[in-house]
Design an enzyme around this catalytic site. Structure first.
Site, PDB file in Angstrom:
ATOM      1  N   ASP A  30       0.837  -1.183   0.000  1.00 53.00           N
ATOM      2  CA  ASP A  30       0.000   0.000   0.000  1.00 53.00           C
ATOM      3  C   ASP A  30       0.886   1.254   0.000  1.00 53.00           C
ATOM      4  O   ASP A  30       1.897   1.293   0.717  1.00 53.00           O
ATOM      5  CB  ASP A  30      -0.868  -0.024   1.267  1.00 53.00           C
ATOM      6  CG  ASP A  30      -1.869   1.108   1.313  1.00 53.00           C
ATOM      7  OD1 ASP A  30      -2.756   1.132   0.444  1.00 53.00           O
ATOM      8  OD2 ASP A  30      -1.751   1.963   2.212  1.00 53.00           O
TER       9      ASP A  30
ATOM     10  N   GLU B 112       1.681   0.167  -4.946  1.00 50.48           N
ATOM     11  CA  GLU B 112       1.170   1.430  -5.476  1.00 50.48           C
ATOM     12  C   GLU B 112       2.327   2.424  -5.581  1.00 50.48           C
ATOM     13  O   GLU B 112       2.668   3.083  -4.612  1.00 50.48           O
ATOM     14  CB  GLU B 112       0.111   2.008  -4.532  1.00 50.48           C
ATOM     15  CG  GLU B 112      -1.147   1.180  -4.420  1.00 50.48           C
ATOM     16  CD  GLU B 112      -2.179   1.866  -3.522  1.00 50.48           C
ATOM     17  OE1 GLU B 112      -3.317   2.047  -3.972  1.00 50.48           O
ATOM     18  OE2 GLU B 112      -1.849   2.223  -2.378  1.00 50.48           O
TER      19      GLU B 112
END
Ligand code: CA
Length: 689
Positions: free
Chosen positions: A371, A400
Site C-alpha cells: 500500500d 502502489e
C-alpha cells in the site's frame, strides 16, 4: 504525543544509526532451549519491564490510546501458576498481572530477559520508562500472537499452530509474474452474503470452504477455481484497529483494514475466537493451505507506509523514531492517514523487511502488495526482495508506486515510485494510466474512457497492451487493471459516465474493459466481482466510491446476481479470456525486446474512432489478430493485406464468447467472400491465423 525535537534530530544522524543498528534476528518472543527469550529494541529507555498476564484482554480500550495503562502493580493475590488460562478473556476489571521480569540492557539498544517455559500461552506487554519521565505500557511490535483487540502479546509456540499437513503445503508461484491472474478481494466481501451458502461467513475459513453454491451455481472457492484466477490478493489481514473484536459480528461494522495495529499478527475479527491468539494463526494457515491445495496462491496486502495512529507500539518504545517529521517538527502526512513511516531509518527498514519475510516464511504467503509504496524507500524494498528470495525468488511483489510528498529524514533517499522503478529488483507497480484510459479518470465521475468512446488515452492503452506504459520497461513490472477496492466499481463507473446507458450497452463496455486488461502484456489484476457486474450502492441508491466503512450490504458480493443470465454470460466471458491467456503464452511475454518484435499495430487502427488493432506473432509461425473497438460503429480490417489466410482462422474472442480452444473463424460456405474481419461496436476480436 509530545516529541523531543532534539531527539528526533539525533535519530536522523549517521552516529545514531551506527551506534544502535541491531542486526540480530531475535527481536520479540522466541522459544529456545534455555527458556523463552524476550528482546526489544529501545536504545534510549531508562528501564523496561516485561509483564505477564493471565488474560489478553484490556477492557474498554479497543482503540489504542483510549485508555492508557501505566505500569500497574503486581497483584500478589493472583500470582498462581500459568496453567489453564487459554481462553484469553479478562474475567473482570481487576489486575490480572501474575509476574513481571526486569529486562536487561544489552548492546545496540536491545533489552532482554529469559523466562521459564511455564508462561506459554499467557499474555505479555512491556512497560518502558523514558528519560523525560514518560512511562508507557505497550504490546511488543514484534509480537506474533496477541489477545483480543491486540493490546497484549501472547506467548505462543508457533510450531503448535500448524494445521495438519502444513509441512507439505506448497506455495503457488509462477515461473513469470506475467502468468498471474490476480483477484483482489476482501475477506468479508467474498463471503458475507447469506446467499453465498458459506458457513464461516466473513471469516478466514469462509474463503476456503468447499462445495458451496447458490441456486445451483457455484460460490466461494469453487467459483474461484472455475473462474480460473491464479492468486487471490486479500485486503489487509494483519491485525488492524478499527473493528472491536470483542463485539459479535455486525454487518454494519466493517473496515478494509488499512489501519495497522500489529504487523505480525493476523486480524482477530476474521477468526472464530479472537481471544485465544493461537486460533487466528491456525485458521489463517488452514485457509492458505486449502487455497494452495486448490491451486490458488495468496497475496497479502501490506501497509507499512503509516500506522493507525501514534499510539503504535514501536513509537512508545522509541518515541518519534518510527515516523517522519517535517521542518516544523510536525508529523509528515503524505499518507493522509496522520503519519508517514520513516522506512529509511535502519531499524524501521529492518522491521519492515523482517515482517514481510516472517509472513512469507511462517504463513507460506505467495506475494505481497504494498500500500502507498511510493512512501517507502527503494533500499527497504530491495531488502525485502533479497530476504524473500532466500525463501523463493518467485515470490510476487508489487505496489502502489504513486509519486508522493513526504518529509524524508535525510537527503539522498529514493522513494519507490514509478519514476524510480528501475531502482527496484523484480518489483511491479499498478498501471493507473491504463485504468483511467480504459474507463475514464477515477477523479472525475463523468469522464469517459476508451470503452465509452473517448480517445484521449488511446496511446496509453496501446502502450499498456504491449506491457510497456511509459514509466516501465518490461511487462513483468506492470499490474494491469481497470478497477480495485478503491473508487467506484467498474460497472458503477460505466453507468455514471454514460447517462441513460442501457444494461446491454453497459455490459458490452464492461466486457471490452475486461478483454483489454486480460489480453494486455503484463500482470492481470481483477477487482473481485467485476465479472459479476458488481455494484456498491447505499440505502439511498447512491453509488459508493469509498466503502471503507460501509456495511456488508454495500460491500459484499451478491451471489444471487448469478440468477441473471447476462451476469452468467459475463462471468463466462471472463473465464474464457482467462483460459485463453493461460493457454496462449504469446499473451504473457516477459521482455521488452520480445514484445517489440512480436507485436505490430495495424494501420487500419483508427485512433479517432477508438479502434485499436494489432497482430501478435505466434510461437512456431502464424499470428493472432487482436482488435478492440471502443467506438459506436462496427469496423472492418482487411485480412488479406495482413497475409492471413481465412481458411486457417480460429476465432478465440468475439462479442459473444471468449475461449482457449476457439472455433473456426469462417464456415466453409462463406469462405470465398471473406477477406475482412468485422469488429462490432464495443467488441473485441481475437483470431489466430
Ligand atoms: Ca484487530
Amino acid at each position: 504525543m509530545k516529541y523531543d525535537a532534539e531527539l528526533i534530530k539525533s535519530y536522523s544522524t549517521k552516529e545514531f544509526e551506527e551506534k544502535y543498528e541491531y542486526k540480530g534476528k531475535d527481536l520479540g518472543c522466541n522459544f529456545t532451549d534455555e527458556g523463552i527469550v524476550f528482546k526489544v529494541w529501545s536504545p534510549l529507555a531508562e528501564k523496561i519491564t516485561l509483564n505477564i498476564y493471565k488474560s489478553g484482554e484490556v477492557k474498554g480500550s479497543y482503540i489504542p490510546g483510549a485508555s492508557e495503562s501505566i505500569s500497574d502493580k503486581i497483584n500478589d493475590n493472583d500470582n498462581d501458576k500459568a496453567s489453564d488460562n487459554i481462553n484469553g478473556r479478562a474475567s473482570d476489571n481487576t489486575n490480572d498481572k501474575i509476574k513481571e521480569y526486569p529486562m536487561t540492557p544489552e548492546d545496540k539498544g536491545v533489552w532482554s530477559c529469559v523466562t521459564d517455559k511455564d508462561i506459554e500461552n499467557l499474555f505479555y506487554d512491556f512497560t518502558v520508562e523514558h528519560k523525560d519521565g514518560s512511562i508507557y505500557t505497550t504490546i511488543d511490535p514484534y509480537a506474533k500472537a496477541c489477545g483480543v483487540n491486540g493490546r497484549r502479546g501472547m506467548v505462543v509456540d508457533l510450531s503448535k499452530t500448524d494445521p495438519e499437513g502444513w509441512d507439505d503445503d506448497n506455495r503457488v508461484l509462477p515461473n513469470s509474474v506475467c502468468d498471474c491472474v490476480i483477484y483482489e478481494m476482501h475477506i468479508r466481501d467474498f463471503s458475507a452474503d447469506p446467499k453465498s451458502g458459506i458457513k464461516n461467513r466473513g471469516k478466514f475459513l469462509g474463503i476456503s470452504e468447499k462445495g458451496t453454491s447458490y441456486n445451483g451455481y457455484k460460490t466461494g472457492m469453487d467459483y474461484l477455481k472455475e473462474l480460473g484466477i491464479t492468486h487471490v490478493h486479500l485486503l489487509p489481514f494483519y491485525d488492524y484497529t478499527m473493528l472491536d473484536e470483542t463485539e459479535p459480528y455486525d454487518e454494519n461494522k466493517y473496515n478494509w483494514g488499512y489501519d495497522p495495529l500489529n504487523y505480525n499478527v493476523p486480524e482477530g475479527s476474521y477468526s472464530s475466537d479472537p481471544y485465544d491468539g493461537r486460533v487466528r494463526i491456525k485458521e489463517l494457515k488452514q485457509m492458505i493451505k486449502e487455497l494452495h491445495e486448490n491451486g490458488i496462491g495468496v497475496i497479502m496486502d501490506v501497509v507499512y507506509n503509516h500506522t493507525f495512529n501514534e499510539d503504535f507500539s514501536f513509537n512508545k518504545l522509541v518515541p518519534g523514531y518510527f515516523y517522519r517529521f517535517n521542518e516544523k517538527g510536525k508529523l509528515s502526512n503524505g499518507s493522509r492517514c496522520g503519519n508517514d513511516v520513516a522506512s529509511e531509518r535502519c531499524m524501521v527498514s529492518r522491521f519492515i523487511s523482517d515482517s514481510v519475510y516472517y509472513w512469507a516464511k511462517e504463513y507460506h504467503i505467495d506475494g505481497f502488495r504494498f500500500d502507498l509504496l511510493g512512501l517507502l524507500d527503494t533500499d527497504t524494498i530491495n531488502d525485502v526482495r533479497k530476504k524473500v528470495d532466500t525463501i523463493d525468488d518467485r515470490i510476487i511483489l508489487y505496489g502502489e508506486g504513486w509519486n508522493m510528498d513526504t518529509a524524508l529524514s535525510w537527503d539522498n533517499v529514493k522513494l519507490a515510485n514509478q519514476k524510480n522503478i528501475n531502482e527496484l529488483d523484480r518489483f511491479a507497480m499498478f498501471n493507473d494510466g491504463l485504468r483511467d484510459a480504459v474507463k475514464g479518470s477515477i477523479f472525475h465521475e463523468d469522464q469517459k474512457g476508451f470503452i465509452s468512446g473517448d480517445v484521449t488515452g488511446i496511446d496509453v492503452v496501446k502502450d499498456s497492451l504491449k506491457g510497456l506504459p511509459e514509466w516501465c520497461d518490461s511487462p513483468e513490472k506492470t499490474i494491469n487493471y481497470t478497477s480495485c477496492h478503491d473508487n467506484y466499481t467498474l460497472y458503477d463507473k460505466i453507468l455514471m459516465c454514460n447517462e441513460g446507458i442501457t444494461r446491454e450497452e453497459a455490459v458490452k463496455q464492461n466486457k471490452l474493459a475486461a478483454a483489454i486488461v486480460i489480453l494486455s502484456q503484463g500482470i492481470v489484476l481483477l477487482h473481485a466481482g467485476e465479472e459479476l457486474l458488481r455494484q456498491k450502492v447505499d440505502e439511498e441508491g447512491n453509488y459508493v466510491s469509498d466503502s471503507v466503512r460501509s456495511s456488508d450490504k454495500v460491500n459484499s458480493i451478491k451471489w444471487e446476481d448469478l440468477d441473471k443470465e447476462e451476469v452468467r454470460d459475463v462471468v463466462k466471458y471472463y473465464q474464457g479470456l482467462i483460459s485463453f491467456r493461460k493457454t496462449h503464452p504469446e499473451f504473457r511475454l516477459t521482455g521488452k525486446d520480445d514484445v517489440e518484435s512480436k507485436i505490430e499495430f495495424i494501420s487500419d487502427s483508427d485512433d479517432l474512432n477508438c479502434f485499436i488493432a494489432y497482430t501478435v506473432k505466434m510461437n512456431g509461425g502464424g499470428k493472432y489478430l487482436v482488435a478492440f473497438n471502443g467506438g459506436e460503429e462496427a469496423k472492418s480490417i482487411d485480412i488479406s493485406s495482413l497475409g492471413c489466410k481465412v481458411q486457417s482462422g480460429v476465432l478465440y474472442v468475439c462479442g459473444e464468447f471468449a475461449s482457449s480452444q476457439g472455433e473456426k473463424f469462417c464456415k466453409t460456405e462463406d469462405l470465398d467472400e471473406k477477406s475482412s474481419v468485422t469488429v462490432g461496436a464495443k467488441e473485441t476480436v481475437v483470431i489466430g491465423f
